[in-house]
Design an enzyme around this catalytic site. Structure first.
Site, short mmCIF file in Angstrom:
data_model
loop_
_atom_site.label_atom_id
_atom_site.label_comp_id
_atom_site.label_asym_id
_atom_site.label_seq_id
_atom_site.Cartn_x
_atom_site.Cartn_y
_atom_site.Cartn_z
CG ASN A 169 -0.41 -0.07 2.51
OD1 ASN A 169 0.77 -0.32 2.65
ND2 ASN A 169 -1.21 0.16 3.54
CE LYS A 192 10.34 -10.55 -2.56
NZ LYS A 192 9.08 -9.85 -2.88
CG ASP A 230 10.35 -18.80 4.81
OD1 ASP A 230 9.81 -17.74 5.19
OD2 ASP A 230 9.84 -19.94 4.97
N GLY A 245 3.58 -5.07 7.04
CA GLY A 245 2.68 -5.94 6.27
C GLY A 245 1.67 -6.58 7.18
N GLY A 246 1.27 -7.80 6.79
CA GLY A 246 0.25 -8.50 7.57
C GLY A 246 0.86 -9.49 8.54
CG ASP A 247 -1.39 -12.99 9.39
OD1 ASP A 247 -0.88 -13.06 8.25
OD2 ASP A 247 -2.51 -13.45 9.70
CD GLU A 264 1.92 -0.90 10.61
OE1 GLU A 264 1.02 -1.77 10.79
OE2 GLU A 264 1.92 -0.12 9.66
CB CYS A 298 -1.62 -0.18 8.93
SG CYS A 298 -0.58 -1.01 7.78
O1 G3H Z 1 -0.67 1.21 6.06
C1 G3H Z 1 0.10 1.53 6.95
C2 G3H Z 1 0.67 2.86 6.96
O2 G3H Z 1 1.72 2.93 7.88
C3 G3H Z 1 -0.36 3.93 7.21
O3 G3H Z 1 0.16 5.16 6.90
O4 G3H Z 1 -1.44 6.61 8.16
O5 G3H Z 1 0.06 7.56 6.41
O6 G3H Z 1 -1.85 6.10 5.77
P1 G3H Z 1 -0.82 6.42 6.81
#
Ligand code: G3H
Length: 503
Positions: A169, A192, A230, A245-247, A264, A298
């Site tokens: 994103n 990466k 990995d 990213g995600g989990d 995060e 996020c």
């Molecule tokens: O998607 C996770 C980002 O750290 C969110 O950043 O609050 O600037 O959209 P943002």
């Protein structure tokens, strides 16, 4: 245009090259990974499918380059970062074009991401020369039993090779938020990028190449997670991992060795609305917080917890604003654009269906065309619905009506996530108490959650992450303290002005 002009050298036919040893290269695998445009659902770009051998070589070069980079004066590191920032901003148009095509980011937001990234790199350079230019001086007689025979000098030293893994994103901004702190602190790094977002990231890396950083200091390897994922995160040459990213991050943290981690991993940010809140302000922030970039942040507002007495009025205001959102392709700068992939759209649809079966009130009809999902507000959501807890990463927002502040705090804290949250009230004293009670890394009072400005600390509790980001915290995280202790044969005390006579 992407892949043309100064960027022509990063493209080979229709496949983008990877970057290692200061050069743009084709993978010996002879294979490419396709990047699907979320809007057309057709292949937009292709990138090299790097091999494990190529990862090994990038790691070796990174290790060697770091040794001489650590000997490069701080002001010179900063100078190169400023140069990269300027080149990045100069080429905002082609990079933004990639963001539009690979991740369907609305056109204006795509430009903003690149400009924000340039600013972040410059700020990091400035912050680095200040905080890395200072250390501590301690004397031994402050600890019981010691005389002043020891002087301790501390400084911040680089960790070595940083592995940076940003998410789809913000493939540019969340890459430079790792690259710039790593470099200013004297580290090298291997990037990466996510598959969707990789071409934007490769263009960004070329800006660092054009700035003239030493060979091998920065590498960018592309390819399949199954082949090199990995392998990278468990690579013995890696001294620190910064992942957003995600989990998957939870799995990485279990497998990574004894190295510092910065993670995060998303959130389920709650928006608690009290009876005295300015409902127009709340509604605007719910739109901005819940629906910008189609909810794929996020820090998006992911659940509204509103006091029952003002819920009807708030829902009406939000509905009116949703009706004005434009829905369509990112090229037209629509508010709501296709979500990143078909599997993501299917996941969101699953949450919507579950809410429907369990009796949520649909404030709009559910509508989907390919990866494009129209904005949807779900009222009367209850805790037995998946949408009450899961992160849709899409333009679907649940509203839970609450009868007490405690109920709101309880829902927020029952989540596995703990990234950010927000509370709307005119009573600042209440807001502070609620903020303290919310188990999240940040609480915004009277505004939607957000990471920026990028120098603010940014951290998640629980499954939302490890460590803290933000420019200063990231620089510190990518360093280690080194002490040198000078041992004196006899105690020595400075007497100050006490020994001086005015007469
Ligand atoms: O998607 C996770 C980002 O750290 C969110 O950043 O609050 O600037 O959209 P943002």
């Amino acid at each position: 245009m992407a892949g043309t002009g100064v960027f022509a050298e990063i493209l080979d036919g229709d496949v983008y090259k990877y970057y290692a040893d200061g050069e743009w290269k084709k993978s010996s695998s002879g294979k490419a990974v396709a990047i699907i445009n979320p809007t057309t659902r057709k292949t937009q770009y292709k990138v090299q499918a790097c091999t494990q051998e190529e990862v090994n070589k990038a790691m070796e070069s990174a290790k060697a380059a770091q040794k001489s980079w650590a000997k490069t004066p701080l002001w010179k590191r900063a100078e190169l970062l400023h140069k990269a920032a300027a080149i990045l901003k100069e080429h905002k148009a082609p990079i933004a074009e990639c963001l539009v095509k690979e991740i369907a980011k609305p056109a204006k937001d795509a430009v903003t991401e690149v400009v924000r990234s340039g600013d972040l790199v410059s700020y990091t350079a400035e912050e680095g020369v200040r905080i890395l230019g200072e250390g501590k001086f301690l004397v031994s007689d402050s600890f019981p039993g010691n005389e002043r025979t020891k002087y301790c000098l501390t400084s911040k030293i680089p960790l070595g090779v940083i592995l940076a893994i940003p998410p789809f994103n913000y493939p540019v901004n969340l890459a430079v938020s790792k690259i710039a702190p790593a470099l200013i602190a004297g580290n090298s790094l291997v990037l990466k990028p996510p598959t969707q977002g990789a071409v934007s990231a490769l263009h960004m890396v070329h800006c660092f190449h054009l700035a003239g950083f030493p060979k091998g200091l920065i590498s960018c390897v592309t390819g399949k997670g199954s082949e090199i994922g990995d392998f990278l995160t468990m690579h013995p040459g890696v001294n620190c991992i910064s992942f957003t990213g995600g989990d998957t991050g939870i799995a990485i943290s279990k497998k990574a060795g004894m190295i510092p981690l910065q993670m995060e991993l998303g959130g389920k940010d709650a928006c608690i609305v009290l009876e005295d809140a300015d409902l127009d302000l709340v509604a605007s922030n719910i739109i901005k917080g819940g629906f910008s970039y189609s909810g794929q942040r996020c820090t998006a507002v992911k659940v509204v917890l509103v006091m029952e007495s003002v819920a009807d009025a708030l829902v009406e205001k939000v509905k009116a604003k949703i009706a004005k959102l434009t829905v369509g392709p990112p090229e037209d700068d629509c508010d709501i654009t296709p979500v990143v992939s078909e599997s993501s759209a299917n996941f969101i649809e699953g949450l919507v269906k579950d809410a429907k079966e369990k009796g949520a009130t649909f404030c709009q009809d559910y509508k989907r065309d390919g990866n494009l999902i129209w904005p949807l507000l779900l009222d009367d959501v209850r805790p037995d619905m998946r949408i009450a807890w899961e992160e849709p990463f899409g333009p679907v927002l649940p509203v839970i009506r609450i009868n007490s502040i405690e109920e709101g705090i309880h829902h927020c804290n029952a989540s596995n996530f703990g990234l950010q949250g927000c509370v709307f009230t005119k009573d600042v004293n209440k807001a502070i108490l609620i903020s303290d009670a919310m188990e999240t890394g940040t609480v915004q009072i009277n505004s939607a959650p957000a990471r920026g400005p990028d120098h603010f600390p940014f951290q998640g509790l629980k499954d939302s992450g490890i460590g803290s980001q933000g420019v200063t915290n990231s620089i510190n995280m990518m360093t280690k303290i080194k002490s040198t202790v000078i041992n004196l044969p006899t105690p020595s005390y400075t007497l100050g002005n006490g020994g001086h006579s005015k007469l």
